[in-house]
Scaffold this active site. Structure first.
Site, PDB file in Angstrom:
ATOM      1  N   GLY A 234       7.728   5.966  -2.224  1.00 49.92           N
ATOM      2  CA  GLY A 234       7.675   5.743  -3.659  1.00 49.92           C
ATOM      3  C   GLY A 234       6.534   6.485  -4.327  1.00 49.92           C
ATOM      4  CG  ASP A 235       2.685   5.619  -3.186  1.00 58.96           C
ATOM      5  OD1 ASP A 235       2.852   4.895  -4.181  1.00 58.96           O
ATOM      6  OD2 ASP A 235       2.263   5.197  -2.097  1.00 58.96           O
TER       7      ASP A 235
END
Length: 287
Positions: A234-235
């Site tokens: 997600g980062d």
């Protein structure tokens, strides 16, 4: 060149890949293990740096060996750590267990990754930024940082992560100009999303991602990939999206770039992935 300030957690991650999750009193074999820097702010900052964006990191570490390791790793990839605060205590260490399907289970000590406040970010560092990107952190610190950025008309994005349901982020969710959520998080705050006047990017893993805004929805279906480790994906996705927007690319291209970054991340062990513009372009071309 565009500059982003990332604010949030800076950790040290110990990642264990196992062949199975054991029952109580059971045992599983470790098939691979590694150590590297972690924390959403730190992960996003390193990914942005790999994508050619100047980036500064606001966070806090302790006075132990893990702080030295984290700083050295960030320095090596070109992240500006002048706003990274060192305090007495233990750097937050997270033990990440990854099963054979790539699913992630996290165990953490409390550590000092929230031992900073908004005033630890120098005014000149913020003034030079084209965007402030907030990740999971103390809600009052995040609110103070957002307020400072808004006074300078600096756009603010927010990726709250796992603590969304236990922390008072409602005002930030309403106000930031760009919000990143996964499907579970979006379902949990659906009533707040309905009041937002700005875009929300909803990540669906292998199912791609959608940008919701008052003007409608734009979707990229993502890439068919076998995930070996979803930590940090997600980062990487957020970094890919932000880097594309800062380069003036369309929302559709930004979603495609972000999904490519996420796909590359789930095929790499640990929460960090070696990203570059050429790697993203090559992945999009080949898939």
């Amino acid at each position: 060149m565009s500059r982003v300030v990332c604010a949030g957690h800076v950790n040290w991650d110990v990642t264990l890949h196992v062949d199975d999750l054991p029952d109580p009193d059971g045992e599983a074999a470790i098939t691979h293990q590694s150590q590297a820097g972690g924390g959403s702010a730190s992960n996003t900052a390193t990914a942005l740096a790999g994508l050619g964006i100047d980036v500064s990191l606001l966070g806090s570490v302790g006075d132990d060996q893990y702080a030295t390791l984290a700083r050295d790793e960030l320095d090596s990839v070109g992240v500006d750590c002048s706003a990274l605060k060192s305090v007495s205590g233990e750097t937050t260490v997270k033990y990440i267990v990854v099963d054979e399907d790539g699913e992630v289970f996290v165990f953490a000590n409390e550590g000092v990754n929230e031992a900073y406040d908004a005033d630890d970010l120098a005014e000149e560092t913020l003034a030079a930024a084209d965007r402030l990107h907030l990740t999971s952190q103390d809600p009052s610190t995040a609110a103070d940082l957002a307020k400072r950025a808004r006074k300078r008309s600096i756009p603010v994005s927010f990726d709250p992560g796992r603590r969304l349901d236990t922390r008072a982020y409602d005002d930030l969710i309403r106000e930031v100009d760009l919000l990143f959520l996964n499907e579970r998080e979006a379902d949990a705050v659906e009533s707040l999303l309905e009041t937002r006047e700005f875009p929300t990017v909803i990540k669906r893993g292998n199912g791609g991602a959608t940008v919701r805004s008052p003007d409608g929805r734009i979707t990229h279906e993502g890439f068919d990939v076998d995930a070996s480790d979803t930590a940090g994906a997600g980062d990487a996705f957020a970094a890919g999206y932000l880097a594309s927007v800062l380069r003036g690319r369309s929302v559709r291209d930004a979603l495609a770039d972000a999904n490519a970054c996420g796909a590359l991340a789930v095929q790499s062990p640990g929460a960090r992935v070696d990203l570059s513009l050429s790697a993203v372009e090559r992945y999009r071309r080949d898939h």
